[in-house]
Design a protein around this motif. Structure first.
Motif, PDB file in Angstrom:
ATOM      1  N   LEU A  41      39.241  35.561  32.260  1.00  0.00           N
ATOM      2  CA  LEU A  41      38.859  36.844  31.674  1.00  0.00           C
ATOM      3  C   LEU A  41      38.078  36.647  30.378  1.00  0.00           C
ATOM      4  CD1 LEU A  41      42.049  38.959  32.411  1.00  0.00           C
ATOM      5  CD2 LEU A  41      39.709  39.690  32.911  1.00  0.00           C
ATOM      6  N   ASN A  42      38.496  35.703  29.561  1.00  0.00           N
ATOM      7  CA  ASN A  42      37.811  35.469  28.289  1.00  0.00           C
ATOM      8  C   ASN A  42      36.460  34.781  28.459  1.00  0.00           C
ATOM      9  OD1 ASN A  42      39.650  36.622  26.471  1.00  0.00           O
ATOM     10  ND2 ASN A  42      40.913  34.782  26.425  1.00  0.00           N
ATOM     11  N   GLN A  43      36.384  33.854  29.391  1.00  0.00           N
ATOM     12  CA  GLN A  43      35.172  33.043  29.531  1.00  0.00           C
ATOM     13  C   GLN A  43      34.174  33.606  30.539  1.00  0.00           C
ATOM     14  OE1 GLN A  43      36.706  29.106  30.396  1.00  0.00           O
ATOM     15  NE2 GLN A  43      38.075  29.173  28.618  1.00  0.00           N
ATOM     16  N   GLU A  44      34.693  34.094  31.682  1.00  0.00           N
ATOM     17  CA  GLU A  44      33.809  34.591  32.741  1.00  0.00           C
ATOM     18  C   GLU A  44      33.858  36.112  32.885  1.00  0.00           C
ATOM     19  OE1 GLU A  44      34.343  32.287  36.452  1.00  0.00           O
ATOM     20  OE2 GLU A  44      35.624  30.965  35.251  1.00  0.00           O
ATOM     21  N   HIS A  45      34.838  36.727  32.226  1.00  0.00           N
ATOM     22  CA  HIS A  45      35.025  38.182  32.253  1.00  0.00           C
ATOM     23  C   HIS A  45      35.289  38.702  33.670  1.00  0.00           C
ATOM     24  CE1 HIS A  45      33.565  37.501  28.271  1.00  0.00           C
ATOM     25  NE2 HIS A  45      32.349  37.215  28.696  1.00  0.00           N
ATOM     26  N   VAL A  46      36.066  37.936  34.424  1.00  0.00           N
ATOM     27  CA  VAL A  46      36.440  38.331  35.780  1.00  0.00           C
ATOM     28  C   VAL A  46      37.945  38.172  35.959  1.00  0.00           C
ATOM     29  CG1 VAL A  46      34.189  37.761  36.778  1.00  0.00           C
ATOM     30  CG2 VAL A  46      35.996  36.006  36.708  1.00  0.00           C
ATOM     31  N   ASN A  47      38.479  38.888  36.961  1.00  0.00           N
ATOM     32  CA  ASN A  47      39.911  38.881  37.266  1.00  0.00           C
ATOM     33  C   ASN A  47      40.057  38.931  38.787  1.00  0.00           C
ATOM     34  OD1 ASN A  47      42.672  38.983  36.826  1.00  0.00           O
ATOM     35  ND2 ASN A  47      42.708  41.150  36.271  1.00  0.00           N
ATOM     36  N   PRO A  48      39.549  37.903  39.483  1.00  0.00           N
ATOM     37  CA  PRO A  48      39.359  37.977  40.939  1.00  0.00           C
ATOM     38  C   PRO A  48      40.621  38.187  41.758  1.00  0.00           C
ATOM     39  CG  PRO A  48      39.045  35.728  40.136  1.00  0.00           C
ATOM     40  CD  PRO A  48      39.107  36.607  38.932  1.00  0.00           C
ATOM     41  N   ALA A  49      41.761  37.763  41.252  1.00  0.00           N
ATOM     42  CA  ALA A  49      42.994  37.966  42.019  1.00  0.00           C
ATOM     43  C   ALA A  49      43.344  39.440  42.149  1.00  0.00           C
ATOM     44  CB  ALA A  49      44.154  37.209  41.363  1.00  0.00           C
ATOM     45  N   TYR A  50      42.838  40.256  41.232  1.00  0.00           N
ATOM     46  CA  TYR A  50      43.179  41.678  41.225  1.00  0.00           C
ATOM     47  C   TYR A  50      41.960  42.587  41.421  1.00  0.00           C
ATOM     48  CZ  TYR A  50      47.676  40.116  39.465  1.00  0.00           C
ATOM     49  OH  TYR A  50      48.890  39.495  39.330  1.00  0.00           O
ATOM     50  N   MET A  51      40.830  42.232  40.827  1.00  0.00           N
ATOM     51  CA  MET A  51      39.633  43.082  40.882  1.00  0.00           C
ATOM     52  C   MET A  51      38.423  42.244  41.287  1.00  0.00           C
ATOM     53  SD  MET A  51      40.422  46.226  40.163  1.00  0.00           S
ATOM     54  CE  MET A  51      38.776  46.850  39.848  1.00  0.00           C
ATOM     55  N   LYS A  52      38.134  42.228  42.553  1.00  0.00           N
ATOM     56  CA  LYS A  52      36.987  41.460  43.041  1.00  0.00           C
ATOM     57  C   LYS A  52      35.684  42.189  42.683  1.00  0.00           C
ATOM     58  CE  LYS A  52      39.586  39.479  46.891  1.00  0.00           C
ATOM     59  NZ  LYS A  52      39.733  39.385  48.362  1.00  0.00           N
ATOM     60  N   ASN A  53      34.669  41.411  42.401  1.00  0.00           N
ATOM     61  CA  ASN A  53      33.317  41.938  42.167  1.00  0.00           C
ATOM     62  C   ASN A  53      33.244  42.911  40.994  1.00  0.00           C
ATOM     63  OD1 ASN A  53      32.423  40.548  44.542  1.00  0.00           O
ATOM     64  ND2 ASN A  53      33.299  42.218  45.762  1.00  0.00           N
ATOM     65  N   PHE A  54      34.084  42.685  39.981  1.00  0.00           N
ATOM     66  CA  PHE A  54      34.024  43.527  38.784  1.00  0.00           C
ATOM     67  C   PHE A  54      33.926  42.634  37.558  1.00  0.00           C
ATOM     68  CE2 PHE A  54      36.151  45.912  35.291  1.00  0.00           C
ATOM     69  CZ  PHE A  54      35.213  46.929  35.177  1.00  0.00           C
ATOM     70  N   THR A  55      33.010  42.974  36.655  1.00  0.00           N
ATOM     71  CA  THR A  55      32.830  42.219  35.420  1.00  0.00           C
ATOM     72  C   THR A  55      33.337  43.034  34.239  1.00  0.00           C
ATOM     73  OG1 THR A  55      30.873  41.115  36.328  1.00  0.00           O
ATOM     74  CG2 THR A  55      31.176  41.036  33.937  1.00  0.00           C
ATOM     75  N   TYR A  56      34.214  42.446  33.463  1.00  0.00           N
ATOM     76  CA  TYR A  56      34.824  43.113  32.315  1.00  0.00           C
ATOM     77  C   TYR A  56      33.934  42.984  31.080  1.00  0.00           C
ATOM     78  CZ  TYR A  56      39.086  43.311  35.109  1.00  0.00           C
ATOM     79  OH  TYR A  56      40.006  43.574  36.105  1.00  0.00           O
ATOM     80  N   SER A  57      34.174  43.851  30.113  1.00  0.00           N
ATOM     81  CA  SER A  57      33.434  43.799  28.854  1.00  0.00           C
ATOM     82  C   SER A  57      33.701  42.476  28.130  1.00  0.00           C
ATOM     83  CB  SER A  57      33.850  44.962  27.951  1.00  0.00           C
ATOM     84  OG  SER A  57      33.328  44.798  26.650  1.00  0.00           O
ATOM     85  N   SER A  58      32.675  41.921  27.546  1.00  0.00           N
ATOM     86  CA  SER A  58      32.829  40.693  26.771  1.00  0.00           C
ATOM     87  C   SER A  58      33.622  40.936  25.489  1.00  0.00           C
ATOM     88  CB  SER A  58      31.460  40.109  26.427  1.00  0.00           C
ATOM     89  OG  SER A  58      30.704  41.043  25.667  1.00  0.00           O
ATOM     90  N   LYS A  59      33.813  42.210  25.131  1.00  0.00           N
ATOM     91  CA  LYS A  59      34.569  42.561  23.930  1.00  0.00           C
ATOM     92  C   LYS A  59      36.077  42.607  24.177  1.00  0.00           C
ATOM     93  CE  LYS A  59      30.827  45.310  21.905  1.00  0.00           C
ATOM     94  NZ  LYS A  59      30.437  46.669  21.437  1.00  0.00           N
ATOM     95  N   LEU A  60      36.486  42.502  25.436  1.00  0.00           N
ATOM     96  CA  LEU A  60      37.914  42.506  25.756  1.00  0.00           C
ATOM     97  C   LEU A  60      38.493  41.115  25.503  1.00  0.00           C
ATOM     98  CD1 LEU A  60      40.452  43.845  26.963  1.00  0.00           C
ATOM     99  CD2 LEU A  60      39.618  43.162  29.229  1.00  0.00           C
ATOM    100  N   HIS A  61      39.485  41.054  24.610  1.00  0.00           N
ATOM    101  CA  HIS A  61      40.117  39.775  24.302  1.00  0.00           C
ATOM    102  C   HIS A  61      41.466  39.693  25.002  1.00  0.00           C
ATOM    103  CE1 HIS A  61      42.399  36.796  21.816  1.00  0.00           C
ATOM    104  NE2 HIS A  61      41.290  36.127  22.061  1.00  0.00           N
ATOM    105  N   VAL A  62      41.718  38.551  25.645  1.00  0.00           N
ATOM    106  CA  VAL A  62      42.927  38.369  26.451  1.00  0.00           C
ATOM    107  C   VAL A  62      43.676  37.141  25.942  1.00  0.00           C
ATOM    108  CG1 VAL A  62      43.823  38.331  28.808  1.00  0.00           C
ATOM    109  CG2 VAL A  62      41.506  39.184  28.377  1.00  0.00           C
ATOM    110  N   THR A  63      45.006  37.212  25.910  1.00  0.00           N
ATOM    111  CA  THR A  63      45.803  36.114  25.377  1.00  0.00           C
ATOM    112  C   THR A  63      47.189  36.074  26.015  1.00  0.00           C
ATOM    113  OG1 THR A  63      46.742  35.162  23.338  1.00  0.00           O
ATOM    114  CG2 THR A  63      46.628  37.555  23.463  1.00  0.00           C
ATOM    115  N   THR A  64      47.819  34.909  25.937  1.00  0.00           N
ATOM    116  CA  THR A  64      49.226  34.771  26.358  1.00  0.00           C
ATOM    117  C   THR A  64      50.168  34.924  25.171  1.00  0.00           C
ATOM    118  OG1 THR A  64      49.118  32.367  26.062  1.00  0.00           O
ATOM    119  CG2 THR A  64      48.655  33.214  28.278  1.00  0.00           C
ATOM    120  N   ASP A  65      49.621  35.144  24.002  1.00  0.00           N
ATOM    121  CA  ASP A  65      50.408  35.256  22.766  1.00  0.00           C
ATOM    122  C   ASP A  65      50.745  36.724  22.504  1.00  0.00           C
ATOM    123  OD1 ASP A  65      51.416  35.338  20.179  1.00  0.00           O
ATOM    124  OD2 ASP A  65      49.924  33.955  19.355  1.00  0.00           O
ATOM    125  N   MET A  66      51.980  37.105  22.827  1.00  0.00           N
ATOM    126  CA  MET A  66      52.345  38.519  22.677  1.00  0.00           C
ATOM    127  C   MET A  66      52.316  38.954  21.214  1.00  0.00           C
ATOM    128  SD  MET A  66      55.660  40.744  23.991  1.00  0.00           S
ATOM    129  CE  MET A  66      55.312  40.602  25.732  1.00  0.00           C
TER     130      MET A  66
END
Length: 338
Positions: A41-66
């Motif tokens: 999600l951070n590098q390619e802006h994709v989430n293929p396991a859940y949303m195929k063929n959709f590109t997320y905003s590059s401004k969306l930041h994703v982390t495992t650090d709650m």
């Protein structure tokens, strides 16, 4: 006004709502347990396991650090499957305590807890200390992630006993294609959101068996009647069930291939075994578990739910679907008002 929003849960709905909030101009941190998902999600802006063929905003930041996700968040959006709500809420509570922070909690989870039959907001209230949650708002309505991703016109409900907080959520999410209404009936919104998944499984099964429009319309209409019946028994406003989180959510879920509950029912109607359907779906099929909870709850409250009863027998007792349909159609004749 720009807000910082923390989103917990990077499945299809959580990630698309996070992306919508970014597009609305807010600062969004999306949390996931899965490092590989975070990296893509951070590098390619994709989430293929859940949303195929959709590109997320590059401004969306994703982390495992709650902790990093939650720090400074005005609003926390929880989009976690029902069975994971308590575990995540406990961790959330601990991190908020460490930060000494109070936030507005919003959830978009649709289901009932097994054995306790608790709604998501009830679980959140039990697990999150009141001093760390300003309020809890339910975001619910007819809204497939796939449709919101392509900016299809969508209308949902923000439900909270405190309408001022519902209105805050309304302003946070609303834009040119995503319209939010407010409601003060949390019980009705959550029961409608959970129970429609049961009827969606039934609708998919009917189509898988080769039934047509008349059968689907009958199932949806009578399904809505028993959804309302159970919700009202717990204090819901009956008018909620003819709104977006009631009939609206029911119609979209029981008529669309985007609904995993519909797809599960369709596969069952085609003769597949439940275990195979669950294993092949790749995502939680909330309706399977909600059927069991609603069946048991309706028996405790003595609320008639014949469609739920039939689906429970199919899912948990191995009854043939055609037999269950035949029994539904041959029940004693009664008034539509009952």
């Amino acid at each position: 006004m720009t807000e910082k929003v923390a989103v917990l849960g990077a499945g299809s709905w959580g990630s698309v709502l996070a992306n919508l909030l970014v597009e609305n101009g807010h600062t969004v941190e999306l949390w996931s347990r899965d490092q590989e998902q975070v990296d893509r999600l951070n590098q390619e802006h994709v989430n293929p396991a859940y949303m195929k063929n959709f590109t997320y905003s590059s401004k969306l930041h994703v982390t495992t650090d709650m902790k990093a996700t939650l720090k400074g968040a005005d609003v926390i959006l929880i989009v976690i499957p029902t069975k994971g709500i308590r575990q995540v809420a406990r961790k959330l509570n601990a991190v908020l305590a460490e930060l000494d922070q109070q936030s507005l909690i919003v959830h978009a989870t649709k289901g009932l807890e097994q054995n306790t039959y608790k709604r998501p907001s009830e679980m959140l209230k039990e697990e999150i200390d009141p001093k760390y949650r300003r309020d809890i708002v339910v975001l619910s309505g007819p809204s497939h992630a796939e449709s919101v991703a392509i900016k299809d016109m969508t209308a949902v409900t923000a439900a909270c006993a405190n309408l001022a907080d519902a209105e805050k959520v309304q302003k946070l999410f609303s834009n040119s294609y995503f319209r939010v209404y407010t409601n003060d009936d949390v019980i009705g919104a959550e029961f409608g959101a959970a129970l429609k998944n049961i009827i969606a499984i039934g609708a998919g099964a009917l189509q898988g068996l080769g039934y047509h429009d008349n059968a689907r319309a009958a199932l949806i209409t009578r399904g809505l009647a028993e959804i309302r019946r159970l919700g009202v028994a717990f204090g819901a406003n009956p008018m909620t069930f003819i709104g977006l989180s009631g009939v609206g959510d029911l119609v979209v879920t029981a008529t669309s291939k985007n609904s995993r509950n519909w797809r599960a029912g369709y596969q069952l109607g085609q003769g597949q075994q439940l275990d195979d359907v669950i294993n092949n779906m790749g995502m939680v099929i909330e309706g399977v578990y909600t059927t069991k909870a609603a069946y048991e709850l309706s028996k405790k409250r003595q609320v008639p739910m014949p469609i739920t009863d039939a689906l429970y027998r199919v899912l948990y007792e191995g009854e043939d679907i055609k037999t269950a349909i035949s029994q539904l159609m041959s029940r004693d004749l009664t008034s539509e008002m009952e």
